[in-house]
Design a protein around this motif. Structure first.
Motif, PDB file in Angstrom:
ATOM      1  N   LEU A  39      57.679 -19.425 -59.317  1.00  0.00           N
ATOM      2  CA  LEU A  39      56.230 -19.378 -59.374  1.00  0.00           C
ATOM      3  C   LEU A  39      55.611 -20.686 -58.900  1.00  0.00           C
ATOM      4  N   VAL A  40      54.582 -20.572 -58.083  1.00  0.00           N
ATOM      5  CA  VAL A  40      53.778 -21.724 -57.679  1.00  0.00           C
ATOM      6  C   VAL A  40      52.327 -21.384 -57.982  1.00  0.00           C
ATOM      7  N   ASP A  83      46.174 -26.061 -53.364  1.00  0.00           N
ATOM      8  CA  ASP A  83      47.098 -26.628 -54.352  1.00  0.00           C
ATOM      9  C   ASP A  83      48.356 -25.769 -54.496  1.00  0.00           C
ATOM     10  N   MET A  84      48.195 -24.441 -54.442  1.00  0.00           N
ATOM     11  CA  MET A  84      49.354 -23.548 -54.525  1.00  0.00           C
ATOM     12  C   MET A  84      50.290 -23.770 -53.332  1.00  0.00           C
ATOM     13  N   VAL A  85      49.730 -23.871 -52.128  1.00  0.00           N
ATOM     14  CA  VAL A  85      50.538 -24.100 -50.929  1.00  0.00           C
ATOM     15  C   VAL A  85      51.249 -25.452 -51.015  1.00  0.00           C
ATOM     16  N   GLN A  90      56.290 -28.594 -51.889  1.00  0.00           N
ATOM     17  CA  GLN A  90      57.056 -29.564 -52.680  1.00  0.00           C
ATOM     18  C   GLN A  90      58.391 -28.983 -53.126  1.00  0.00           C
ATOM     19  N   LEU A  91      58.424 -27.669 -53.356  1.00  0.00           N
ATOM     20  CA  LEU A  91      59.670 -27.010 -53.764  1.00  0.00           C
ATOM     21  C   LEU A  91      60.580 -26.687 -52.587  1.00  0.00           C
ATOM     22  N   VAL A 120      59.139 -18.852 -51.644  1.00  0.00           N
ATOM     23  CA  VAL A 120      60.432 -18.385 -51.168  1.00  0.00           C
ATOM     24  C   VAL A 120      60.807 -19.134 -49.898  1.00  0.00           C
ATOM     25  N   VAL A 121      62.090 -19.054 -49.579  1.00  0.00           N
ATOM     26  CA  VAL A 121      62.579 -19.497 -48.279  1.00  0.00           C
ATOM     27  C   VAL A 121      62.939 -18.230 -47.538  1.00  0.00           C
TER      28      VAL A 121
END
Length: 127
Positions: A39-40, A83-85, A90-91, A120-121
């Motif tokens: 979750l982001v 901010d979500m992006v 960052q992850l 996700v990647v």
């Protein structure tokens, strides 16, 4: 006639998460999810100013779109999306799926706006 959604050449894996890699859907057409990062979210709490309330009140007398409140809402949504992006970047994510917005009035004139999704990647199908 070719299928416009599936006829393009395979795209390289994007190294930078951009707006085209953010979706409300549970998958990203043309890509497969190779890793779920979790979750982001982005969150902001907004209040209306006295001047904003006054001008908004005047606009309500004439009906129609209350532009001062529309602009306030758009600013809050933009901030939370940004901010979500940033959180997903960052992850190490290069896409975000299942994006949603939510808003809650915390008290009179004070509203929380939340934008969230799953980082996700992804890699192109067939890679």
């Amino acid at each position: 006639m070719t299928d416009p959604y599936n006829s393009s050449a395979i795209r390289a894996t994007p190294s930078v998460l951009n707006d085209s890699m953010v979706t409300t859907a549970l998958e990203l057409p043309g890509y497969r999810i190779v890793r779920n990062l979790g979750l982001v979210r982005g969150i902001t709490v907004r209040s209306r100013s006295i001047v904003g309330n006054f001008l908004g009140g005047i606009q309500t007398l004439f009906g129609g779109n209350i532009t001062i409140y529309t602009e306030l809402c758009e600013q809050a949504r933009h901030e939370t999306y940004r901010d979500m992006v940033q959180h997903a970047r960052q992850l190490g994510g290069n896409a975000i799926i299942a994006v949603r917005y939510d808003a809650t009035e915390l008290m009179a004139g004070l509203t929380e706006v939340l934008c969230y999704g799953t980082a996700v990647v992804v890699e192109p199908n067939g890679a």
